[in-house]
Design a protein around this motif. Structure first.
Motif, PDB file in Angstrom:
ATOM      1  N   ASN A 132      -6.466   0.626  -0.538  1.00  0.00           N
ATOM      2  CA  ASN A 132      -6.370   0.346  -1.621  1.00  0.00           C
ATOM      3  C   ASN A 132      -5.111  -0.150  -1.900  1.00  0.00           C
ATOM      4  O   ASN A 132      -4.036  -0.027  -1.980  1.00  0.00           O
ATOM      5  CB  ASN A 132      -6.037   1.828  -2.422  1.00  0.00           C
ATOM      6  N   ALA A 133      -5.446  -1.493  -1.363  1.00  0.00           N
ATOM      7  CA  ALA A 133      -3.711  -2.617  -1.341  1.00  0.00           C
ATOM      8  C   ALA A 133      -4.313  -3.050  -2.030  1.00  0.00           C
ATOM      9  O   ALA A 133      -4.947  -3.983  -2.869  1.00  0.00           O
ATOM     10  CB  ALA A 133      -4.124  -3.365   0.007  1.00  0.00           C
ATOM     11  N   ARG A 134      -2.579  -3.870  -2.573  1.00  0.00           N
ATOM     12  CA  ARG A 134      -2.390  -4.970  -3.735  1.00  0.00           C
ATOM     13  C   ARG A 134      -1.744  -5.831  -2.795  1.00  0.00           C
ATOM     14  O   ARG A 134      -1.361  -5.996  -1.787  1.00  0.00           O
ATOM     15  CB  ARG A 134      -1.350  -4.509  -4.444  1.00  0.00           C
ATOM     16  N   GLU A 135      -1.908  -7.477  -3.341  1.00  0.00           N
ATOM     17  CA  GLU A 135      -0.731  -8.343  -2.234  1.00  0.00           C
ATOM     18  C   GLU A 135      -0.969  -9.339  -3.416  1.00  0.00           C
ATOM     19  O   GLU A 135      -0.682  -8.878  -4.675  1.00  0.00           O
ATOM     20  CB  GLU A 135      -2.594  -9.278  -1.727  1.00  0.00           C
ATOM     21  N   VAL A 183       0.567  -0.880  -0.022  1.00  0.00           N
ATOM     22  CA  VAL A 183       0.016  -0.268  -0.333  1.00  0.00           C
ATOM     23  C   VAL A 183       1.246   1.150   0.359  1.00  0.00           C
ATOM     24  O   VAL A 183       2.143   0.823   0.557  1.00  0.00           O
ATOM     25  CB  VAL A 183      -1.037   0.436   0.924  1.00  0.00           C
ATOM     26  N   GLU A 184       0.456   2.184  -0.508  1.00  0.00           N
ATOM     27  CA  GLU A 184       1.341   3.619  -0.840  1.00  0.00           C
ATOM     28  C   GLU A 184       0.891   4.046   0.722  1.00  0.00           C
ATOM     29  O   GLU A 184      -0.487   3.748   1.121  1.00  0.00           O
ATOM     30  CB  GLU A 184       0.405   4.042  -1.842  1.00  0.00           C
ATOM     31  N   CYS A 185       2.067   5.028   1.607  1.00  0.00           N
ATOM     32  CA  CYS A 185       1.933   4.993   2.942  1.00  0.00           C
ATOM     33  C   CYS A 185       1.290   6.180   3.496  1.00  0.00           C
ATOM     34  O   CYS A 185       0.388   5.836   3.813  1.00  0.00           O
ATOM     35  CB  CYS A 185       3.145   5.862   3.514  1.00  0.00           C
ATOM     36  N   ARG A 186       0.648   6.711   2.048  1.00  0.00           N
ATOM     37  CA  ARG A 186      -0.558   7.728   2.401  1.00  0.00           C
ATOM     38  C   ARG A 186      -1.843   6.833   2.660  1.00  0.00           C
ATOM     39  O   ARG A 186      -2.664   7.703   2.898  1.00  0.00           O
ATOM     40  CB  ARG A 186      -1.001   8.320   0.766  1.00  0.00           C
ATOM     41  N   PHE A 187      -1.758   5.896   2.012  1.00  0.00           N
ATOM     42  CA  PHE A 187      -3.278   4.991   2.811  1.00  0.00           C
ATOM     43  C   PHE A 187      -3.005   3.937   4.024  1.00  0.00           C
ATOM     44  O   PHE A 187      -4.453   3.397   4.049  1.00  0.00           O
ATOM     45  CB  PHE A 187      -4.051   4.247   1.280  1.00  0.00           C
TER      46      PHE A 187
END
Length: 437
Positions: free
Chosen positions: A429-432, A409-413
């Motif tokens: 807004n995560a990826r795995e 995840v981008e740190c802003r999320f």
């Protein structure tokens, strides 16, 4: 075509010293075997000059272009990303060539802590570009020791080709057009000033449209008669109400209810007029600033960009008991905490566009990949950090042959849970990725 000799390069350096005086680096464009550095020249025409660093192994060359070549496919290069992050918007300081090193050109950009040094080696079969900032270094190829340079004797009868001839021959070999390599009177490519001016004109049109819309809203609020209708109902009731005021009244409600509604609507309309008037004044001020489209204003804009970059690019201070992992192929650095406090400190010190990695459904450390805002991170890099996270985070608990899900995840999320001392967070807004041990 052979690579320029030492004497030819000395002439080229003298030429570029004048051509790039007080110029500012605006574009960094990488191709497969070339790197173009686009300099904006405040006092010379054409405004843009592209310094082409040809990284061809057998025949390196330093070319000069005045237009971007057509039909060239850009390719991501770590050196280009590094230059975009550390050298863009910096002023040209000087270009040098030394007798001791031979065909090695040094280009200096910026001043003080934000300065950047480019060492460009035009030695056949040993060409390279080495970029150095205050505390970081990156190169196009692997850095090797330079061979000993044989100084040119004073009585040498070596043929020295003209700069125009060499540049024309080089551009022909690379497939560039003649117009790109010669100084045209009229450029088909938009200069940075023209792009800036076009964007400002678009912004100006948007602001003017917004201004008209707000003026219409203010007039609408001012023409509403909620206050007058409320006063009339207060004194005379609903029976003798003017026909044109019937739109303000709900006849299914009582006199007192309608009176209260009218006064509330009148108060809301007054507040809307005040708010809209404030926005109107703000937009009028912005329009005044956008109306100056002169080149002097654009130069102020460039100087401001350079100041902002200089003041907003301090070295990252990462403290605490942290583990560090450097991605060799991209130069990216990732960190991992050793405790909940370290993890929270690492997350708080990270920038919004950094990447945060964590094991899904398992307690683990936080891993952060530091990057520049526009710097891409490949899937291979993410997997490498994910594998590092699994091995370090689970250690002896990891089971061979089992796949573990890693969240990216981008740190802003990523938001820490308030008051939590275990380092837990919420994210979206995560990826795995699945990582096999």
């Amino acid at each position: 075509m052979k690579t320029p000799s030492f004497l030819e390069l000395k002439s080229l350096v003298e030429y570029l010293t004048e051509e790039l005086r007080d110029a500012q680096l605006q574009e960094v464009i990488p191709y497969e075997d070339e790197l173009l550095l686009g300099f904006y020249r405040f006092t010379q025409e054409p405004k843009m000059l592209y310094l082409a660093l040809d990284m061809d192994r057998p025949f390196p060359f330093l070319g000069v272009l005045y237009q971007l070549p057509k039909n060239r496919v850009k390719k991501t290069k770590p050196v280009a990303l590094f230059l975009s992050a550390h050298a863009k918007n910096q002023r040209f300081q000087r270009i040098e060539i030394s007798e001791e090193q031979g065909r090695v050109i040094h280009i200096y950009l910026g001043e003080g802590g934000s300065s950047c040094h480019l060492e460009y080696r035009l030695i056949p079969r040993q060409s390279n570009l080495i970029v150095t900032t205050q505390d970081k270094t990156i190169s196009w190829y692997q850095v090797r020791d330079l061979p000993p340079h044989q100084p040119v004797e004073g009585g040498s009868e070596e043929e020295v080709r003209s700069l125009t001839f060499m540049n024309a021959q080089w551009s022909l070999r690379k497939g560039f057009s003649h117009d790109s390599a010669s100084s045209p009177k009229v450029q088909t490519q938009m200069t940075p000033y023209e792009k800036w001016k076009r964007n400002k004109e678009k912004d100006l049109q948007k602001k003017k449209a917004a201004l008209e819309k707000i003026q219409t809203q203010i007039a609408q609020y001012q023409n509403e008669e909620w206050q007058a209708v409320g006063e009339y109902i207060k004194h005379y009731g609903l029976k003798s109400l003017k026909p044109e005021w019937s739109v303000y009244v709900d006849f299914t409600k009582s006199r007192s209810e309608n009176m209260q509604i009218c006064f509330e609507k009148a108060k809301a309309a007054k507040n809307k007029v005040v708010g809209a008037s404030d926005r109107l004044a703000s937009i009028q001020h912005e329009i005044e600033g956008l109306q100056d489209l002169s080149e002097s204003k654009f130069e102020e804009h460039l100087q401001q960009l350079a100041k902002v970059q200089k003041s907003s690019s301090p070295a990252r201070e990462v403290t605490g008991r942290l583990r560090k992992h450097v991605l060799a192929d991209s130069g990216l650095t990732s960190y991992m905490g050793k405790s909940a406090a370290d993890n929270m400190n690492l997350l708080k010190k990270s920038k919004p566009h950094d990447y945060w990695l964590h094991l899904k459904d398992y307690p683990s450390a936080h891993a952060i990949i530091h990057r520049n805002k526009t710097q891409p991170v490949s899937d291979a890099n993410l997997r490498e950090v994910g594998q590092w996270l699994v091995k370090e985070g689970l250690a002896s608990k990891a089971s061979a042959g089992v796949k573990y899900a890693v969240v990216i995840v981008e740190c802003r999320f990523v938001k820490p849970l308030k008051g939590d001392k275990l380092g837990r967070v919420t994210y979206h807004n995560a990826r795995e990725f699945l990582i096999a041990v």
